[in-house]
Design a protein around this motif. Structure first.
Motif, PDB file in Angstrom:
ATOM      1  N   LEU A   1      -1.911   5.707 -12.140  1.00 35.79           N
ATOM      2  CA  LEU A   1      -1.522   5.001 -10.588  1.00 35.79           C
ATOM      3  C   LEU A   1      -1.350   6.461  -9.547  1.00 35.79           C
ATOM      4  O   LEU A   1      -1.768   6.225  -8.437  1.00 35.79           O
ATOM      5  CB  LEU A   1       0.200   4.597 -10.465  1.00 35.79           C
ATOM      6  CG  LEU A   1       0.032   3.110 -11.228  1.00 35.79           C
ATOM      7  CD1 LEU A   1       1.593   2.619 -11.255  1.00 35.79           C
ATOM      8  CD2 LEU A   1      -0.637   1.963 -10.682  1.00 35.79           C
TER       9      LEU A   1
ATOM     10  N   ARG B   1       0.350   3.829 -21.518  1.00 38.69           N
ATOM     11  CA  ARG B   1       0.228   2.734 -21.150  1.00 38.69           C
ATOM     12  C   ARG B   1       1.316   1.706 -21.754  1.00 38.69           C
ATOM     13  O   ARG B   1       1.092   1.235 -22.867  1.00 38.69           O
ATOM     14  CB  ARG B   1      -1.165   2.269 -21.248  1.00 38.69           C
ATOM     15  CG  ARG B   1      -2.403   3.123 -21.078  1.00 38.69           C
ATOM     16  CD  ARG B   1      -3.698   2.609 -21.352  1.00 38.69           C
ATOM     17  NE  ARG B   1      -4.927   3.386 -20.686  1.00 38.69           N
ATOM     18  CZ  ARG B   1      -5.278   4.498 -21.184  1.00 38.69           C
ATOM     19  NH1 ARG B   1      -4.818   4.923 -22.340  1.00 38.69           N
ATOM     20  NH2 ARG B   1      -6.209   4.978 -20.337  1.00 38.69           N
TER      21      ARG B   1
ATOM     22  N   LEU C   1      -2.635   0.110 -17.239  1.00 37.81           N
ATOM     23  CA  LEU C   1      -1.892   0.839 -16.072  1.00 37.81           C
ATOM     24  C   LEU C   1      -1.022   1.906 -16.695  1.00 37.81           C
ATOM     25  O   LEU C   1      -0.259   1.690 -17.713  1.00 37.81           O
ATOM     26  CB  LEU C   1      -1.138  -0.044 -15.063  1.00 37.81           C
ATOM     27  CG  LEU C   1      -1.927  -0.976 -14.153  1.00 37.81           C
ATOM     28  CD1 LEU C   1      -0.871  -1.636 -13.228  1.00 37.81           C
ATOM     29  CD2 LEU C   1      -2.992  -0.034 -13.485  1.00 37.81           C
ATOM     30  N   SER C   2      -0.947   3.109 -16.232  1.00 30.67           N
ATOM     31  CA  SER C   2       0.008   4.039 -16.518  1.00 30.67           C
ATOM     32  C   SER C   2       0.299   4.786 -15.282  1.00 30.67           C
ATOM     33  O   SER C   2      -0.064   4.559 -14.096  1.00 30.67           O
ATOM     34  CB  SER C   2      -0.759   4.970 -17.578  1.00 30.67           C
ATOM     35  OG  SER C   2      -1.691   5.848 -16.651  1.00 30.67           O
TER      36      SER C   2
ATOM     37  N   ALA D   1       3.023  -1.251 -20.441  1.00 34.36           N
ATOM     38  CA  ALA D   1       3.099  -2.591 -20.132  1.00 34.36           C
ATOM     39  C   ALA D   1       1.911  -3.339 -20.716  1.00 34.36           C
ATOM     40  O   ALA D   1       1.143  -3.742 -19.895  1.00 34.36           O
ATOM     41  CB  ALA D   1       3.266  -2.641 -18.585  1.00 34.36           C
TER      42      ALA D   1
ATOM     43  N   SER E   1      -1.670  -4.248 -20.140  1.00 34.49           N
ATOM     44  CA  SER E   1      -2.074  -3.575 -18.984  1.00 34.49           C
ATOM     45  C   SER E   1      -2.651  -2.331 -19.275  1.00 34.49           C
ATOM     46  O   SER E   1      -2.196  -1.636 -20.299  1.00 34.49           O
ATOM     47  CB  SER E   1      -1.161  -3.590 -17.775  1.00 34.49           C
ATOM     48  OG  SER E   1      -1.497  -2.902 -16.800  1.00 34.49           O
TER      49      SER E   1
ATOM     50  N   ARG F   1       2.827  -2.352  -3.804  1.00 31.92           N
ATOM     51  CA  ARG F   1       2.345  -3.124  -4.774  1.00 31.92           C
ATOM     52  C   ARG F   1       2.282  -2.284  -6.120  1.00 31.92           C
ATOM     53  O   ARG F   1       3.006  -2.809  -7.166  1.00 31.92           O
ATOM     54  CB  ARG F   1       0.889  -3.651  -4.515  1.00 31.92           C
ATOM     55  CG  ARG F   1       0.455  -4.431  -5.629  1.00 31.92           C
ATOM     56  CD  ARG F   1      -0.766  -4.957  -5.144  1.00 31.92           C
ATOM     57  NE  ARG F   1      -1.788  -4.424  -4.766  1.00 31.92           N
ATOM     58  CZ  ARG F   1      -2.833  -4.030  -5.500  1.00 31.92           C
ATOM     59  NH1 ARG F   1      -3.005  -4.223  -6.676  1.00 31.92           N
ATOM     60  NH2 ARG F   1      -3.822  -3.325  -5.034  1.00 31.92           N
ATOM     61  N   HIS F   2       1.986  -1.068  -5.965  1.00 36.78           N
ATOM     62  CA  HIS F   2       1.675  -0.392  -7.215  1.00 36.78           C
ATOM     63  C   HIS F   2       3.143   0.535  -7.469  1.00 36.78           C
ATOM     64  O   HIS F   2       3.403   0.660  -8.781  1.00 36.78           O
ATOM     65  CB  HIS F   2       0.955   0.870  -6.949  1.00 36.78           C
ATOM     66  CG  HIS F   2      -0.663   0.292  -6.962  1.00 36.78           C
ATOM     67  ND1 HIS F   2      -1.181  -0.393  -7.918  1.00 36.78           N
ATOM     68  CD2 HIS F   2      -1.756   0.558  -5.891  1.00 36.78           C
ATOM     69  CE1 HIS F   2      -2.382  -0.805  -7.729  1.00 36.78           C
ATOM     70  NE2 HIS F   2      -2.722  -0.295  -6.396  1.00 36.78           N
ATOM     71  N   ASN F   3       4.247   0.511  -6.779  1.00 39.46           N
ATOM     72  CA  ASN F   3       5.562   0.760  -6.798  1.00 39.46           C
ATOM     73  C   ASN F   3       6.096  -0.125  -7.772  1.00 39.46           C
ATOM     74  O   ASN F   3       7.056   0.046  -8.702  1.00 39.46           O
ATOM     75  CB  ASN F   3       6.279   1.316  -5.942  1.00 39.46           C
ATOM     76  CG  ASN F   3       6.043   2.822  -5.107  1.00 39.46           C
ATOM     77  OD1 ASN F   3       5.667   3.607  -6.376  1.00 39.46           O
ATOM     78  ND2 ASN F   3       6.375   3.003  -3.941  1.00 39.46           N
TER      79      ASN F   3
ATOM     80  N   LEU G   1       8.246  -1.352 -13.592  1.00 39.19           N
ATOM     81  CA  LEU G   1       7.962  -1.919 -15.060  1.00 39.19           C
ATOM     82  C   LEU G   1       7.548  -0.829 -15.978  1.00 39.19           C
ATOM     83  O   LEU G   1       8.015  -0.925 -17.315  1.00 39.19           O
ATOM     84  CB  LEU G   1       6.954  -3.026 -14.876  1.00 39.19           C
ATOM     85  CG  LEU G   1       7.135  -4.257 -14.063  1.00 39.19           C
ATOM     86  CD1 LEU G   1       6.183  -5.240 -13.856  1.00 39.19           C
ATOM     87  CD2 LEU G   1       8.615  -4.934 -14.641  1.00 39.19           C
ATOM     88  N   ILE G   2       6.690  -0.110 -15.672  1.00 38.73           N
ATOM     89  CA  ILE G   2       6.217   1.186 -16.542  1.00 38.73           C
ATOM     90  C   ILE G   2       7.182   1.771 -17.065  1.00 38.73           C
ATOM     91  O   ILE G   2       7.436   2.266 -18.208  1.00 38.73           O
ATOM     92  CB  ILE G   2       4.876   1.552 -15.982  1.00 38.73           C
ATOM     93  CG1 ILE G   2       3.610   0.586 -15.921  1.00 38.73           C
ATOM     94  CG2 ILE G   2       4.513   2.921 -16.797  1.00 38.73           C
ATOM     95  CD1 ILE G   2       2.373   1.277 -15.112  1.00 38.73           C
TER      96      ILE G   2
ATOM     97  N   HIS H   1       4.509  -1.948 -10.053  1.00 40.48           N
ATOM     98  CA  HIS H   1       4.016  -1.652 -11.349  1.00 40.48           C
ATOM     99  C   HIS H   1       4.753  -0.447 -12.004  1.00 40.48           C
ATOM    100  O   HIS H   1       4.912  -0.616 -13.153  1.00 40.48           O
ATOM    101  CB  HIS H   1       2.534  -1.386 -11.234  1.00 40.48           C
ATOM    102  CG  HIS H   1       1.532  -2.351 -10.696  1.00 40.48           C
ATOM    103  ND1 HIS H   1       0.507  -2.163  -9.662  1.00 40.48           N
ATOM    104  CD2 HIS H   1       1.607  -3.761 -10.880  1.00 40.48           C
ATOM    105  CE1 HIS H   1      -0.025  -3.190  -9.408  1.00 40.48           C
ATOM    106  NE2 HIS H   1       0.393  -4.347 -10.125  1.00 40.48           N
TER     107      HIS H   1
END
Length: 557
Positions: free
Chosen positions: A444, A432, A439-440, A434, A437, A539-541, A546-547, A543
């Motif tokens: 995703l 994770r 998110l990883s 970022a 968040s 949208r998720h790409n 950045l990750i 994210h």
């Protein structure tokens, strides 16, 4: 049960439910037959041909066309201590695995070929990968098979294969065999060679769509096989079948699996040829296109043209998608040609340049995924990197129709997520990166797996497809719970869900076809779902961008 004409089998339902239904019906019907009855059935089948791997015929069982391949079973292989053995019983030289000799090899034995068919059929049945012909049944039957033309002159064949006595022993054993293993296989009428030739003749957009499909499917298929410890080693376009939607890899006479009973030398050979299938299929595609689009004939002329493209000369006067494929893979083709020519004409002991091919596949952003030797490798010596399966994005055509544009853009975004995940360890995929968040990259991938299953596998197909991670009693699902998640399995499930989504969309007659969702019976068209999925991935790409940058500083992947 009757013989079957090829014309009657050219139109058939290749959806997963239809394939599973046929497998159940045909395998049951064949299992009920005695050896005597089965031999009579096979002997009455419509012959198709005789090749270096055996003879083939076509028959009909339970209303389904069945391809029967009879692989010679030698007396050595029939000895009690060798039945079902996957060892190299004839101690053949390992260079016999390469399917590029000017004279074909005699194969490594019927039991090995049977083992691979069992392996690949189980992958299809378990919904791990659809790209193999199903095997319905197999049986050892009395049989004699004449040597194919290229092995009929045994002295000449042995001399070509470095005069090895083991090669003579194998060829003579095949000649003298009194039985064969009859493989009852799913019938897929067209080879990739035949189908692609038709698409090239159609020209324009049809050529570009075909090239994109073939490039993608070669990547996915070879990456999947290699990730499961299987090297095909002879995946030319006559050994690959297609229904126009996907590729099916067949003919495993030269294949090598890490699960076989391998000697230390064979295990080393396996490790030293991890890039072979990817390099070979990329090269074959380049050479095939050069011949089909430019009329280039002769190995030397093709190799020179591939070198010119690799050195920066752009392909001209051909459809743009095909030109892009040539440009991407010409460097690999040039390097592979530098191996195959001396192998064919100078010495069968010419070493395969695995390290160079790996470097080129990686350095040129090839669609064919790269293996990893990192610490995350599993018991087969492979890692999640191999299961990313595609690191080259599908190029969308600016003047394509609405359906092709929507599916093309969605494929571009799927490929983008694969690229974001490529080259990382499992721990990095779980990271994770970022904060704050949660998110990883792996999260995703898991999230988008269930998005695929939801919109395509449930809404559009109308089936009660189970989710992989979303649960009714867990409001937020488990898709982003990645601390103990298996990266390999998560990536496999995502690729499988994407493949199933493609099948469902392709089966829809138009973009106006709709699915129903929710208690109010809301309708969602294919057009809306594809557009929504593009939005979801885009949208998720973002994210993922950045990750990935936080993980290793890589941008613009």
């Amino acid at each position: 049960m009757t013989s079957c004409s090829t014309d009657a089998a050219t139109t058939r339902d290749v959806s997963r439910p239809a394939r599973l239904h046929a497998h159940s019906a045909v395998s049951t019907a064949l299992a009920m037959r005695s050896d005597h009855a089965l031999r009579e059935l096979v002997d009455a089948a419509t012959p198709i041909g005789v090749g270096i791997g055996g003879k083939s015929a076509l028959l009909e069982v339970a209303g389904t066309p069945v391809f029967v391949k009879r692989v010679p079973l030698t007396d050595l292989e029939r000895q009690p201590e060798h039945v079902r053995s996957t060892a190299n019983l004839f101690d053949l030289p390992l260079f016999s695995h390469y399917g590029v000799g000017l004279i074909g090899g005699a194969g490594f034995g019927a039991w090995r070929e049977l083992a691979v068919h069992i392996m690949t059929t189980n992958w299809v049945l378990a919904a791990e990968h659809e790209g193999f012909p199903l095997m319905y049944h197999w049986r050892v039957l009395p049989d004699t098979t004449p040597l194919p033309v290229e092995l009929a002159d045994i002295d000449r064949a042995v001399a070509y294969w470095d005069g090895r006595p083991q090669v003579r022993h194998r060829i003579e054993a095949v000649r003298d065999s009194s039985a064969s293993i009859a493989l009852f296989l799913e019938y897929i009428p067209q080879t990739l060679h035949e189908w692609l030739n038709d698409r090239i003749e159609a020209g324009g957009e049809a050529t570009d769509r075909a090239c994109a499909m073939v490039e993608r499917e070669l990547a996915v298929g070879t990456a999947f096989m290699n990730s499961r410890g299987l090297l095909h080693l002879d995946a030319h376009f006559w050994n690959i079948l297609t229904d126009g939607r996907r590729l099916y890899f067949g003919d495993y006479g030269l294949s090598l699996s890490s699960a076989f009973d391998l000697s230390p030398q064979e295990a080393a050979f396996f490790d030293q040829n991890q890039s072979y299938d990817r390099g070979f299929t990329a090269t074959y595609l380049v050479n095939w296109l050069l011949t089909a689009l430019y009329g280039v004939k002769g190995r030397e002329t093709r190799a020179a043209m591939a070198r010119a493209i690799a050195e920066g000369k752009p392909p001209e006067d051909i459809p743009g998608g095909a030109a892009a494929v040539l440009t991407r893979h010409a460097p690999v083709a040039a390097a592979m040609s530098a191996f195959t020519r001396p192998f064919q004409e100078v010495s069968r002991s010419t070493p395969y340049p695995d390290e160079e091919i790996r470097r080129l596949l990686d350095g040129h952003g090839s669609v064919l995924a790269q293996p990893s030797d990192g610490p995350e490798a599993d018991g087969l010596g492979t890692s999640h990197d191999e299961r990313v399966e595609s690191t080259q994005r599908t190029e969308t055509q600016q003047l394509a129709g609405e359906r092709e544009t929507l599916t093309g853009v969605l494929e571009f975004h799927r490929d983008t997520l694969a690229r974001r995940c490529s080259g990382l360890t499992a721990d990095q995929l779980r990271l994770r990166a970022a904060e704050p968040s949660e998110l990883s990259l792996l999260g995703l991938v898991r999230h988008l797996t269930d998005v695929e299953l939801g919109w395509f596998g449930r809404v559009l197909s109308g089936a009660d497809t189970p989710f992989a991670y979303w649960q009714a009693d867990v409001p937020d699902g488990t898709d982003f719970d990645v601390d103990a998640a298996d990266a390999d399995e998560s990536l496999r499930l995502w690729h499988s869900a994407c493949a199933r989504s493609r099948e469902i969309v392709e089966a829809c007659e138009s973009l106006d076809t709709f699915g129903v969702y929710g208690p109010d019976g809301d309708r969602f068209s294919v057009r809306w779902i594809l557009t929504h999925m593009v939005q979801e991935y885009a949208r998720h790409n973002g994210h993922a961008d950045l990750i990935r940058e936080r993980i290793d500083g890589q941008t613009g992947v």
